[in-house]
Scaffold this motif. Structure first.
Motif, short mmCIF file in Angstrom:
data_model
loop_
_atom_site.label_atom_id
_atom_site.label_comp_id
_atom_site.label_asym_id
_atom_site.label_seq_id
_atom_site.Cartn_x
_atom_site.Cartn_y
_atom_site.Cartn_z
N SER A 127 0.84 -1.19 0.00
CA SER A 127 0.00 0.00 0.00
C SER A 127 0.88 1.25 0.00
N THR A 129 1.07 5.60 0.83
CA THR A 129 0.53 6.73 1.57
C THR A 129 1.22 8.01 1.10
N THR A 151 -3.79 4.78 -0.49
CA THR A 151 -4.55 5.51 0.52
C THR A 151 -5.11 6.79 -0.08
N CYS A 170 -7.53 2.51 0.02
CA CYS A 170 -7.77 2.58 1.46
C CYS A 170 -8.37 3.96 1.72
N GLN A 172 -9.49 6.79 3.90
CA GLN A 172 -9.15 7.24 5.25
C GLN A 172 -9.99 8.45 5.65
#
Length: 357
Positions: A127, A129, A151, A170, A172
């Motif tokens: 993943s 970020t 993300t 993802c 958030q």
């Protein structure tokens, strides 16, 4: 509905990759062994440090797991704000008897070297970020057999991830502890993030990708609510931070339920990027004038945070925590997965979402 994402583990429970030491191999292994998806956080580690943790994790479990990478950040246009902040932190350096760090060290977090290792010796899931990789990067991971997750904090970022070829996002919410994973750091948008349930729905109506939901989730009932809203899995960080297998500092763990810390707040004080943590002295004193300068401020304050921890002073540490921190349960990670899964099944039965049986 079964997807390549949900097939990675029996339970729709992902242990968040928490950079700084919490997401260590023992925690990730315990979660994966219990039927969740364990995660390693490569952020702030060297490429070799990441590789050694992967080797250690593979020795502890044969179950799938993920590795999280930080995307390199754009070059800082105005460095004067960092110099001003450095001068403002002089009193902290004197108090903790430690020099401030070099703000210009390791600005890309060793991204290329880490990616090279993950392409040479693939892991089940990677993943990202603080941004979205290029299509070339995501295509290379796909060829290596690695599932990719980006993300996102808005429908627009989710759309960019889909265009780039990510396998999943993802999502958030602003309730999440630690750093907000925005693709572009815009100081004018500080505090303007979207709550998780609303964000899941917006992203579900914007892209056709599996969704991992993250932000303030601490109970199985919340996981069921996230999946009912359109998510496929749920990612929990603060819930796992207090587990005995977590590598988080004991002061950090204790602070989660310490009545001295009554609330969380988004701050740039420790890293120069918005991140949610428990409100302590450092955050109150320095948050109001901390510049938008990541990772420069992170490197600048790194020594201070370590010195505070060594001195047993939680008031000088970055106590990252989601809005649900008071609901933290100090259970072994495997047991916590089992408890969350049981709570989820109970709630899911009445909501009619996946896994109710």
């Amino acid at each position: 509905m079964s997807t390549a994402l949900t097939d990675l583990c029996p339970h729709p429970i992902v242990q968040a990759p928490m950079a700084g030491g919490a997401s260590c191999p023992t925690l990730a292994a315990a979660v994966s062994e219990a039927g969740g998806l364990g995660f390693l956080a490569a952020g702030y580690k060297t490429a070799d440090g990441m590789y050694q943790e992967i080797k250690q994790l593979r020795g502890l479990t044969g179950q799938p797991f993920g590795v999280n990478l930080f995307m390199p950040q754009p070059e800082l246009g105005d460095k004067s704000a960092v110099l001003v902040y450095s001068a403002q932190l002089a009193g902290e350096a004197a108090w903790y008897e430690t020099p401030l760090g070099d703000p210009d060290s390791n600005l890309d977090d060793g991204f290329d070297a880490k990616l090279a290792i993950l392409l040479d010796d693939p892991v089940p899931l990677v993943s990202f970020t603080f941004g979205c990789p290029s299509r070339d990067v995501l295509d290379a991971l796909a060829r290596a057999g690695t599932y990719s997750v980006v993300t996102v904090t808005s429908p627009e970022e989710a759309q960019a991830a889909q265009w780039a070829g990510a396998d999943a996002v993802c999502v958030q919410g602003i309730e999440a502890g630690g750093h907000q994973g925005t693709h572009r750091d815009n100081p004018e948008a500080d505090g303007a993030g979207i709550g998780l349930l609303s964000l899941i729905t917006q992203v579900r109506e914007t892209v056709q990708l599996p969704i991992v939901a993250a932000g303030g989730l601490m109970r199985g009932g919340q996981i069921a609510a996230a999946l009912a809203a359109g998510a496929d899995m749920a990612q929990l960080g603060t819930a796992f931070l207090v587990c005995p297998e977590s590598g988080a500092n004991v002061l950090h763990k204790q602070a989660m339920t310490n009545p001295l810390f009554v609330r969380t707040e988004l701050t740039r004080a420790f890293s120069g990027r918005p991140a949610r943590g428990l409100v302590n002295r450092f955050l109150r004193e320095h948050g109001p004038y901390a510049p938008a300068a990541y990772p420069q401020v992170h490197h600048l304050t790194s020594g201070l945070r370590k010195a505070a921890a060594k001195a047993g002073d939680a008031q000088g540490m970055a106590l990252w925590a989601g809005q649900g921190h008071r609901m933290a349960r100090e259970l072994p990670a495997g047991q916590l997965v089992e408890v969350l899964a049981a709570e989820y099944r109970s709630a899911a039965a009445s909501l009619g979402v996946r896994g109710a049986a």
